[in-house]
Each structure stands twice: as structure tokens, then as C-alpha cells.
Write an enzyme that holds these catalytic residues in place. Structure first.
Site, PDB file in Angstrom:
ATOM      1  N   LYS A  79       0.845  -1.192   0.000  1.00  0.00           N
ATOM      2  CA  LYS A  79       0.000   0.000   0.000  1.00  0.00           C
ATOM      3  C   LYS A  79       0.885   1.248   0.000  1.00  0.00           C
ATOM      4  O   LYS A  79       1.926   1.277   0.670  1.00  0.00           O
ATOM      5  CB  LYS A  79      -0.904  -0.020   1.237  1.00  0.00           C
ATOM      6  CG  LYS A  79      -1.993   1.048   1.229  1.00  0.00           C
ATOM      7  CD  LYS A  79      -2.928   0.933   2.442  1.00  0.00           C
ATOM      8  CE  LYS A  79      -4.034   1.977   2.405  1.00  0.00           C
ATOM      9  NZ  LYS A  79      -4.937   1.899   3.575  1.00  0.00           N
ATOM     10  N   SER A 160      -9.961   2.291   2.499  1.00  0.00           N
ATOM     11  CA  SER A 160      -8.979   2.929   1.663  1.00  0.00           C
ATOM     12  C   SER A 160      -8.005   1.978   0.971  1.00  0.00           C
ATOM     13  O   SER A 160      -7.374   2.378  -0.008  1.00  0.00           O
ATOM     14  CB  SER A 160      -8.172   3.920   2.495  1.00  0.00           C
ATOM     15  OG  SER A 160      -7.390   3.245   3.451  1.00  0.00           O
ATOM     16  N   SER A 184     -10.469   0.211   6.854  1.00  0.00           N
ATOM     17  CA  SER A 184      -9.785   0.272   5.557  1.00  0.00           C
ATOM     18  C   SER A 184      -9.127  -1.024   5.095  1.00  0.00           C
ATOM     19  O   SER A 184      -8.670  -1.112   3.956  1.00  0.00           O
ATOM     20  CB  SER A 184      -8.731   1.380   5.574  1.00  0.00           C
ATOM     21  OG  SER A 184      -9.336   2.632   5.400  1.00  0.00           O
TER      22      SER A 184
END
Lengths: 494, 88, 500
Positions: A79, A160, A184
Site C-alpha cells: 500500500k 482505503s 480500511s
């Protein structure tokens, strides 16, 4: 023969250890798969050389007869919130354009030490603020899933960690890092039919992870199944003296502790999560999951978490407040983008840089956070929210007298279409209604796929555990996984 | 609103501010439901998971990495960061 | 307790000045408050900066235990409440010397609560006029970096070396009523910090600076509106700031104006304060607990260790010098005003006691007198501090002992000391080699006396007819004839015998 890219973390590691295939073959296969999936926009930066170098190191170790670590030869996605040396880390924001960290986050370093390699940096909601990946400055991630109505409408991969979820479900990587501030990891996992676990707050070091809301942010693995999550979580966890909130505890061997036999365990069904007008498919899969856990030997009990409905508003005070301060460092002085209008002074430069660099949702949350901390409002908003947070944590603490884990849906619905919720911030925030309470209380929680809804889209089930009881969470997740028989995968259209 | 934007150092035009007001008020109105929770005798949460603050040894373990510190700076000269001239 | 009588004479009558000080003292530590970078003064720009200090994305603070320990020890020395539970808060504002966009400080729960400092208003007689100045709190916080404005035509340069260095902010109550009281408070605070070793008190290098809060009122009225003059960096400037600012406020009020609560700056060149309008834009620091840090909880073992490590403090030491060593209040005050002086004196005392084989109390006065007159005089001439003294306490004790046992006279001792300073030789060696030993040989003394009296027969006559003041003249002449080496007491005795 099975494609190498269809294998999960455990299978790749075991195959590399056994010599069934080399780590380089695995890395090469995934690199190629990443390169041909640009339409998903999951990866922002590809780092094939990183994956290959890590693979070669593992192959050399094996050739030298050395023991191979727990993620040997497993290429993963990272990420964009994690800083890795020499590779741009932008948190999917313009304001960090060009920022190349000179340091390696503790979690990514642990993954490399465990034998993993990096395929690339994964797209996400800007500064992890979002539930659909639509706030990225580098374009939406498109979910590989499509509805069964033939409409081909692009769907949100969740957020997210939407780049992570999309990449895993599209078999671009067997696992990826996520971070979870208010759902998330869990919500995007649910939207894409994969698994993901947010461990107890403090298990994974936050050092080198771009901060959103410090008291909530927690890294965790996302992968195709529970075993893979257990392996990767073990690699990511551990005490870090550089993070004052890190827990100074040994890392359990979660993979070895996996067991789907839940005899003697009690599973709580929090009645407040059964909300008016609840999506019928979601309610149905939740009921089914309770049956599965009963079948695995657990006793099902109804429990109460009375302050549940206040979790989301408390979260939308606390997280923006912390973010407004955490994001003050993006000022165009030491890294990232600088916007310097003609004749601008220092403070003008700050305002111009931040206006140009932050996306709309980030600006909105900074403004809210600034407001709730400002003179005259602090007690009414922030202090009150932290008190409500204490009550929410107390609800959980009391519920552990009656059960060992909680079972709930991960999200109120399956994936929605891109653009469907983006006009109304509160409607978007409501996506995290089931995920946020565990975040506020710092509890371990995971999402596992439970089935498909009437549109053919995955639905996730959430298991919330006691502090430090990741094993209990993983085991309940495994029991569901074994009974749900979730084998659906998106047809390749990209 | 103007004051908040200024405190947050985010340049906003009057039109932008005007556009944001209803949305902002909507969110604030929504979070204000917290006011109805009885929090008598409840301390605000400070540590999510019970944990005590560890103290470091007083040893120099860092620094002398000026190149790394300045590596990403939009403007750096003679070992300093550069910013628009400040009149104090 | 003494009431201050300091007043400003205005056109409308007398005004009383109310003063509070916020002192920022740099904590003595090797590394910074939340990072492992060095705190040493004067390094190359940005050399002592860690990624944490530069607020790189994802960097986190970890507190330095030594800074916590020093704050607690300082609090104990200020007789203050030590808070077992404290917390770090963020103070949010944007400036180029503050990379995080917030300063980590302690607003809501400081590590040290209320205490006090006793100040003396009469240096000659420290016990006569005392006053206790209340301490409101002491908390830990990060220092900021430095901006340089004159190195480039359009840019300011930022150096983060100081950024993150630990400061103690020590906030007084508005208990001071005159520039002199503020000066005495600041000096006393500096003395205590130096004794404790928690701050070097070096105001020139900026390791101690004060924000000066001043208001004026008619005696007996409520407090007036105050102004805050920032970063004043010497005792003298603090006193000048107060004097100037109080007079300015009286002028404003008497001409019908009102005082605006504002931040001001002291300009030592013009000796005036002026408003810092640039920093006036609606301060709203949005303090909240730093979520990167946990509450700081101190246990008994930590507090006990802090307590045990405290040295004898200046007030206690001064009183002991008076009561146990029999020193005058003034000498005791001067010897204890600086930790270094007291340390040197105590070393001298121990050496003197050893050299003379007597208890310390018996050698204290002579040792103190020698230190305060001879050694201090020499150091002043050389522009050196006592820690830079070219003479060691042991060497000083040797000299004091030679006087005490009558080997040399006080006059010769001064000469010997000068030679010690020049050559670095010991007193005994100098006296031996140069034949400076005092003579108690009555024959030689008598011979010298006889010659002096013979040469000055007229004066002998005058003396005998009642001009007794001439006795000193005969002593002086005899000593001169003996090149100062005669035992002055014997000269006195013999002279008396012969003349009377």
C-alpha cells in the site's frame, strides 16, 4: 497445471521451499500479471526489480541449503502509505509528489526479512481517507468484480486499501499490506471477496507508515484466505522501540495455532448491529455464518453493545482531529510538492501548497478536524468524542464476559458503483458503520468472504476479538471459510 | 469557515468556502448527536490498549544524515532548507 | 516576607508593577527529547537532525528518559508537586522552524505542578529580606529550529539542529513586584538549575530565556491587562524590559488609552519593547493529547532515585555554611551563589582540613576569605571562571595552611600566590626556594628594631611623648627592614617591649 499466480502465500512458500518452482519463476509470473492489469489501476508504481531481487536472494538461500523464512519467495503488493527506500511514497496524494523515502518502514522491512519481495506500490484513498478509493489523486481503482446484470458498471474495490483488495482478488499478487483506521482493511476485503485482518492496535509498528489518525491506524495483511493472513500477519507484527504505542509482546505463531474447532467457544451476535432497513442479503449471510460457527462447535449468544450507534460520529471527530495535526507537516518545505505563487510569503506558500496538494476529501477532513479542536469547541466535540470512545471500549470489555468473539457483517452492502456515493460524504461514511467500533477500541478484527449477494458480488463477514486474541479471530474466520466454500472469482475482463 | 481555512493553512476562495458551508454544517450536525450520550464520570480515552510509555536511554543514536534530511527538499542550499523570506 | 515598595510615579499617582516570568530552560541531555539526535551547540546546519526532527512522513516520537528525570529533579528542587501522571499534548501552528506543524508540549497535565522559590532582596544580608515567588508549573516541550534571514536575497534558511531539543518551561505566579525581584528570581532559578545539573543556565547560548509578563495597576486594584515580551535572554535585559514596559503602560493608561494583551519584543539596542504584529494572527493552538504518545506514569522507584540524586541545594548549603562553618551570611551567600564556587570551596575546605589536621569548621573562615579575596581577585584580573582556575583547591589549601601555621605572613602569602599563578609551582616549594619563610628569630627582629629606632630617634621621641599612632610606622619600617619575612606578631610584641 495451476497458474503460479493462482497460488496463495502458503502454497508459494511451500512450493519454493520444496523446490517445486523457484522464487524467480513466481516473481516473474506476478510481474507479468501486474504489467497487463493497468486497466484496474491498482498499482501506482511497479517495482519488478524489487520482486526479482528478493526472489533471487531466496533462491540463493535455498541453493545454499539455508532454512527459508515464512514468506520465502512470496511477492506482495505494498500500500502506498508505507515508506520503502528509494520508491516514491505519496499516500496517493499530489502533495507528496516526488517524495522518495530514504528509510524503510518497520513493517515492510519485516516483510523483506521474512523473504517477501515487492511487486509495486498500491493505489489507495488519498491519505487513507475514503471507503471507495475514489479520493486517490492518481485515479480510481476499478474493482475486478462486476455485477451479474451484464451492465459492466465499474465498481468500487472499497477503501482505503482498494488497490490492495483489487490486486489480490484479480490475482495480481497473493497478498498485500493494508492499513485500517476505520475499516480500511476489512471493508475492501469484503467488497472483493478476500480476507484481511486488522490486528490489535500496537501489534504492527506504525514507524514509517504515513499517518492518518495515530490512535486508530493499524497495519495488517490482506490475502486470499485465513491461513495466508495468519502467515503474513506474523511476518508484519512485532515490538518496535521506535513506536511508543507498539506492544512489547512476543509474536505468536498464528499459522501453527490455526484450528477451526470452536468447541467451548462462545460467539456473540451484537444486536445493535442488526439495523433497521438492513440489506437482506447481508442479513442472510450473517445468519448463515452463525449456523456455520455453531456447526464448528461454538455456542451462539446474543450480546449488546449499547453505544454502537455513536461510534461513527465519534470516529468522524477523532480521526479528522488527529489527521488535521498529522497532516500539518505537508507544507512544501522539506519534501513533496511546493506551490509558490509570485511574491508569496511563507504562510501564503503553506496555504497554496496545501490547497493544491490535498484532494477534496483530505481538505474536508482537515477542516473538520481543525474546527473540532479549535478554541471553544474542543470540549464539546473532541473531549466528548473521546469519552464516548471510552464507553464504546467499555461496551466491548463487558461483552467479553459473555463471549469469546463477535460475529457481524463487515459492511452494510456489497460493493457499490464508482460515483454512486461520492456526492454525499455522510452516505459514504456510513459504509464503515460496522467496522469503526472495533477500530475505536483497538480490537483485532477480520473480514472473510461469506458468499455472494443477489447481484453476484461478494459479501464479507466480520469477526471481532478480544485484545491480543488474533488467534481466536483467525480460528473463527477459518471455521467460516471452511463452511462458506467461497470459490467465486471475478472473470478476467481487463 | 474562513478562520478555519486560515488556521488549517488551506487557501480557499470565497466561492469555495461558500460551497463548503452546507456540507460542513451537515457533517457537524450529524456528529453533534454525540451530545446526547451521558458521559457522567467517564474519562476521555487516552490509551487504546493498556500500555505504558517507555523511556529511551539518553544516547545519541541518530543525526549526521544531512543528505537524507535534505534529499527531498524542494529548495535546499548550503545545507539549509530554503523558504520564502520571512520578515519577523 | 517583605512587601515591595517599588512604584512608578505617574501623573495620576503611584502605580504598582505585576510581573510573571515564563522561563525556557534547555534540559542538559545528550540526545533530544523525542529523537536520538545530538544536542551539542554549534554543529554544521542540519547535521544534528534525525528523520523524526525533520518530521518525515511516518516518523514517531519516543521520549528521552533523562529529560523526564531532569524535569522531575528540577521540580523537586523547586519544592514542587511532582505529577505521577502527565501527558504530552500537541500545540498546533505553522512556522518554518516547526517541521511537524505542532510542538509537543504539556498543557493539560504537566509533569510538575505548584512549587516556589525563596528570593533574597538584600545581597549583603540574605536572611533579612526574603520573599517566596510561586511556581505555577514546569513542563517539558520541544525547542524549535532556527531561521536565518540574511543569507539570501529572497529566501530564509532553515536549520533544524535545535529542533526537538528538550526544554523545561518554568512558569511563575505573577508574584513579582519590581525589576529587582524579577532579577533575583531569575538568578536564583538559574542557581538552582545549575546545582541540580538540569540546565547549564547559559543565557548567552540561549539555553535559558524568559518570556516576561508585565502589567500595572494602582496599588490595591485588580490585576491590569498584561503584555508578554518574548525571548529575553539576560537578567539585565529582563529587568530593563520590565522597567520600560511598565513605564510604557503607565503612559498609555494615563493618556486615556488601554493596554492590549499582545506579544512584544525587547530591543536591547534601543532599550525598548515593541509589538510583534506579525505573530498576532488569531492564535488558536488547538492543543490535544499527542496520539503518538501514551500517558507518562512515574513509579516510586523512579521518583526515589530522582530524590536521592539531588545535591544539597543553595539555600540549605548557605544556612549550613553559616551555622556549621561559622561563615558570615554574606560570605555564605557568595560562596553558594554558583554551584561551581561551592564545589571549589568545599574541595578547598577538605584539603585545608587535611593539610592542617583540623576540623573543617576551624579552617573554614580562612579558606573562605582567601578564596573570596585572593583567588576571586586573581580570576577577575584574568577574566577566568573558577572552573578555569590555574590553581587547584589542593594548591590553595597548601598556601592557606602556610599562613595558618605562621610559616609565612599574609603579605608574603599574596606574593607567593602571584608566583604560584605565574609558575604553577606549589606554595611550599616557592617559600622554600625563595627563602620567604617568616622569621621568628628574636635576635634578627631585635636587631632590625634597634636599627629602625636608631634611625628614627625623633619619631621615637614623639611616640614616647604621646603620639601613639606612630606605632604602626615602626612596625612597617621593621617589616620592611626584614623584607616582610618577620612574624608580624613578634614584631609587635618586641616593639612594644622596647618602646614602652
Amino acid at each position: 497445471m495451476t497458474e503460479l499466480t493462482d497460488l496463495g502465500i502458503a502454497d508459494i512458500r511451500n512450493g519454493v521451499r520444496a523446490g517445486t518452482f523457484s522464487a524467480r519463476e513466481v516473481a516473474t509470473a506476478f510481474n507479468a500479471r501486474v504489467a497487463e492489469a493497468k486497466a484496474l489501476n491498482a498499482f501506482m508504481i511497479d517495482t519488478p526489480d524489487h520482486a526479482l531481487a528478493a526472489a533471487d536472494a531466496i533462491d540463493a538461500k535455498r541453493a545454499a541449503g539455508e532454512d527459508l523464512p515464512i514468506m520465502a519467495g512470496v511477492p506482495i503488493g505494498m500500500k502506498d502509505l508505507f515508506c520503502t527506500v528509494g520508491v516514491e511514497a505519496r499516500a496517493a496524494s499530489e502533495i507528496l509528489n516526488g517524495f522518495k523515502p530514504t528509510y524503510e518502514s518497520t513493517v515492510s522491512q519485516k516483510l523483506w526479512d521474512a523473504g517477501a519481495g515487492m511487486l509495486g506500490k498500491l493505489n489507495m484513498d488519498q491519505f487513507a481517507m475514503g471507503s471507495s478509493n475514489e479520493t486517490s489523486a492518481f485515479g480510481n481503482v476499478i474493482s475486478p468484480w462486476r455485477r451479474n446484470d451484464g451492465s459492466n458498471a465499474p465498481l468500487a474495490p472499497g477503501g482505503s486499501s482498494g488497490g490492495s483488495s483489487a490486486a489480490i482478488s484479480a490475482r495480481l499478487c497473493p497478498g498485500a499490506t493494508g492499513t485500517d483506521t476505520g475499516g480500511s482493511i476489512r471493508q475492501p476485503a469484503a467488497f472483493t471477496g478476500i480476507s484481511g485482518i486488522k490486528p490489535t492496535y500496537g501489534r504492527c509498528s506504525r514507524w514509517g507508515v504515513i499517518a492518518f489518525a495515530s490512535s486508530l491506524d493499524q497495519a495488517g495483511p490482506m490475502a486470499r484466505d485465513v491461513r495466508d493472513c495468519a502467515i503474513m500477519l506474523e511476518a508484519m507484527s512485532g515490538f518496535d522501540p521506535k513506536d511508543s504505542t507498539s506492544l512489547d509482546l512476543a509474536v505468536p505463531n498464528w499459522e501453527a495455532g490455526l484450528s477451526s474447532d470452536l468447541k467451548g467457544k462462545r460467539v456473540g451476535i451484537p444486536k445493535e448491529y442488526r439495523m433497521d432497513g438492513m440489506n437482506a442479503d447481508v442479513a442472510a449471510v450473517w445468519d448463515k455464518a452463525a449456523d456455520w460457527l455453531r456447526d464448528a462447535g461454538a455456542e451462539i449468544v446474543e450480546v449488546s453493545l449499547p453505544h454502537t450507534r455513536y461510534a461513527l460520529p465519534a470516529y468522524y471527530i477523532i480521526a479528522p482531529a488527529e489527521a488535521s495535526s498529522n497532516l500539518a507537516r505537508y507544507d512544501g518545505v522539506r519534501y513533496g510538492q511546493r506551490t509558490l505563487p509570485d511574491g508569496a510569503g511563507l504562510q501564503d506558500m503553506y496555504a497554496a501548497t496545501r490547497a493544491a496538494g490535498f484532494g477534496a476529501e483530505v481538505r474536508r477532513r482537515i477542516m473538520i478536524g481543525t474546527y473540532v479542536l479549535s478554541a471553544g469547541f474542543y470540549d464539546a466535540y473532541y473531549t466528548q468524542a473521546q469519552k464516548v470512545r471510552a464507553l464504546i471500549a467499555r461496551d466491548f470489555a463487558q461483552v467479553w464476559d459473555h463471549c469469546d468473539v463477535l460475529l457481524a457483517p463487515t459492511a452494510p452492502s456489497a460493493a457499490f458503483g464508482l460515483g454512486e456515493n461520492s456526492e454525499d460524504p455522510i452516505a459514504m461514511y456510513l459504509n464503515d458503520v460496522f467496522a469503526v467500533p472495533a477500530s475505536l477500541a483497538g480490537l483485532p478484527a477480520m473480514s472473510v468472504p461469506g458468499g455472494l449477494d443477489s447481484q453476484g458480488l461478494p459479501l464479507g463477514l466480520q469477526i471481532i476479538g478480544k485484545p491480543l486474541d488474533e488467534q481466536g479471530v483467525l480460528n473463527a474466520g477459518l471455521a467460516i471459510e471452511e463452511r462458506a466454500g467461497f470459490t467465486a472469482r471475478p472473470a478476467q475482463w481487463w | 469557515m474562513k478562520k478555519i481555512a486560515s488556521l488549517a493553512r488551506i487557501a480557499m476562495t470565497d466561492a469555495e468556502i461558500e460551497a463548503m458551508v452546507p456540507e460542513f454544517n451537515g457533517i457537524l450536525g450529524w456528529v453533534e448527536q454525540l451530545g446526547e450520550v451521558d458521559v457522567t464520570g467517564i474519562e476521555p480515552m487516552t490509551a487504546v490498549i493498556p500500555n505504558t510509555l517507555r523511556l529511551r536511554e539518553d544516547v545519541v543514536t541518530d543525526g549526521n544524515i544531512r543528505d537524507k534530511v535534505l534529499a527531498n527538499a524542494p529548495a535546499a542550499e548550503h545545507g539549509f532548507f530554503g523558504v520564502p523570506k520571512v520578515i519577523e | 516576607m517583605t512587601e515591595s515598595t517599588y512604584r512608578i510615579q505617574g501623573a495620576t499617582g503611584e502605580w504598582e508593577v505585576v510581573i510573571g516570568l515564563e522561563v525556557h530552560a534547555q534540559v542538559t541531555s545528550h540526545a533530544k527529547l523525542f529523537s536520538g539526535a545530538s544536542t551539542t551547540f554549534g554543529a554544521e546546519p542540519n547535521a544534528q537532525v534525525s528523520l523524526v526532527d525533520a518530521a518525515m512522513p511516518g516518523m514517531l516520537p519516543v521520549p528521552n528518559g533523562e529529560c523526564v528525570r531532569q524535569a522531575v529533579r528540577t521540580g523537586m528542587a523547586l519544592n514542587a508537586q511532582i505529577n505521577r501522571y502527565s501527558r504530552f499534548d500537541r500545540k498546533n501552528y505553522f512556522y518554518a522552524d516547526l517541521p511537524q506543524g505542532y510542538q509537543i508540549s504539556q498543557l493539560y497535565h504537566p509533569i510538575v505542578g505548584e512549587g516556589g522559590i525563596e528570593i533574597s532582596l538584600d545581597e549583603k544580608n540574605p536572611d533579612a529580606q526574603t520573599k517566596t515567588i510561586g511556581i505555577e508549573r514546569l513542563h517539558l516541550e520541544q525547542d524549535a529550529g532556527k531561521l536565518m534571514h540574511d543569507q539570501h536575497p529572497t529566501m530564509s534558511y532553515v536549520d533544524l539542529n535545535r529542533c526537538g531539543v528538550a526544554l523545561m518551561e518554568i512558569v511563575s505566579r505573577p508574584d513579582m513586584r519590581s525589576p529587582a525581584e524579577a532579577g533575583a528570581y531569575l538568578k536564583k532559578l538559574r542557581t538552582i538549575l545549575r546545582y541540580v545539573g538540569s540546565c547549564d543556565g547559559n543565557m548567552e547560548e540561549g539555553s535559558m530565556r524568559a518570556d516576561v509578563n508585565v502589567s500595572v495597576r494602582k496599588p490595591g486594584d485588580e490585576f491590569g491587562t498584561r503584555t508578554e515580551t518574548k525571548n529575553v535572554n539576560s537578567v539585565r535585559y529582563v529587568m530593563a524590559t520590565i522597567e520600560h514596559e511598565a513605564n510604557r503602560q503607565v503612559d498609555v493608561l494615563e493618556s486615556g488609552g488601554t493596554i492590549v494583551q499582545e506579544t512584544r519584543l525587547y530591543d536591547p539596542d534601543k532599550n525598548e519593547t515593541r509589538s510583534m504584529r506579525s505573530k498576532e494572527d488569531a492564535h488558536d493552538y488547538r492543543y490535544f493529547p499527542d496520539p503518538d504518545l501514551l500517558p507518562l506514569e512515574l513509579d516510586d522507584a523512579f521518583l526515589d532515585a530522582c530524590k536521592e540524586s539531588l545535591p544539597e541545594l543553595p539555600d540549605a548549603k548557605r544556612k549550613r555554611y553559616e551555622s556549621e562553618l561559622g561563615l558570615s551570611a554574606y560570605n555564605a551567600a557568595v560562596l553558594t551563589a554558583e554551584a561551581e564556587t561551592a564545589r571549589w570551596f568545599e574541595a578547598l575546605l577538605a584539603e585545608s582540613a587535611k593539610a592542617q589536621g583540623k576540623p573543617e569548621a576551624d579552617v573554614a573562615k580562612a579558606s573562605a576569605n582567601w578564596l573570596l579575596s585572593e583567588l576571586y581577585g586573581a580570576l577577575n584580573r584574568m577574566g577566568k571562571t573558577i572552573d578555569e582556575s590555574p590553581v587547584s583547591p589542593a594548591a590553595g589549601a597548601e598556601l592557606v595552611a602556610l599562613v595558618a601555621d605562621g610559616t609565612i605572613s599574609g603579605t608574603i602569602a599574596k606574593q607567593v600566590f602571584e608566583i604560584m599563578l605565574e609558575t604553577g609551582d606549589g606554595a611550599g616549594k616557592i617559600v622554600e626556594e625563595r627563602g620567604l619563610k617568616q622569621t621568628s628569630d628574636t635576635g634578627a627582629i631585635d636587631a632590625a628594631i634597634a636599627k629602625v629606632l636608631a634611625d628614627n630617634a625623633d619619631k621615637v621621641e614623639q611616640y614616647r611623648s604621646g603620639k601613639e599612632a606612630l606605632f604602626g610606622f615602626f612596625v612597617g619600617q621593621t617589616m620592611k627592614a626584614m623584607q616582610g619575612k618577620a612574624n608580624p606578631q613578634m614584631v609587635n610584641e618586641q616593639l612594644k617591649k622596647v618602646l614602652n
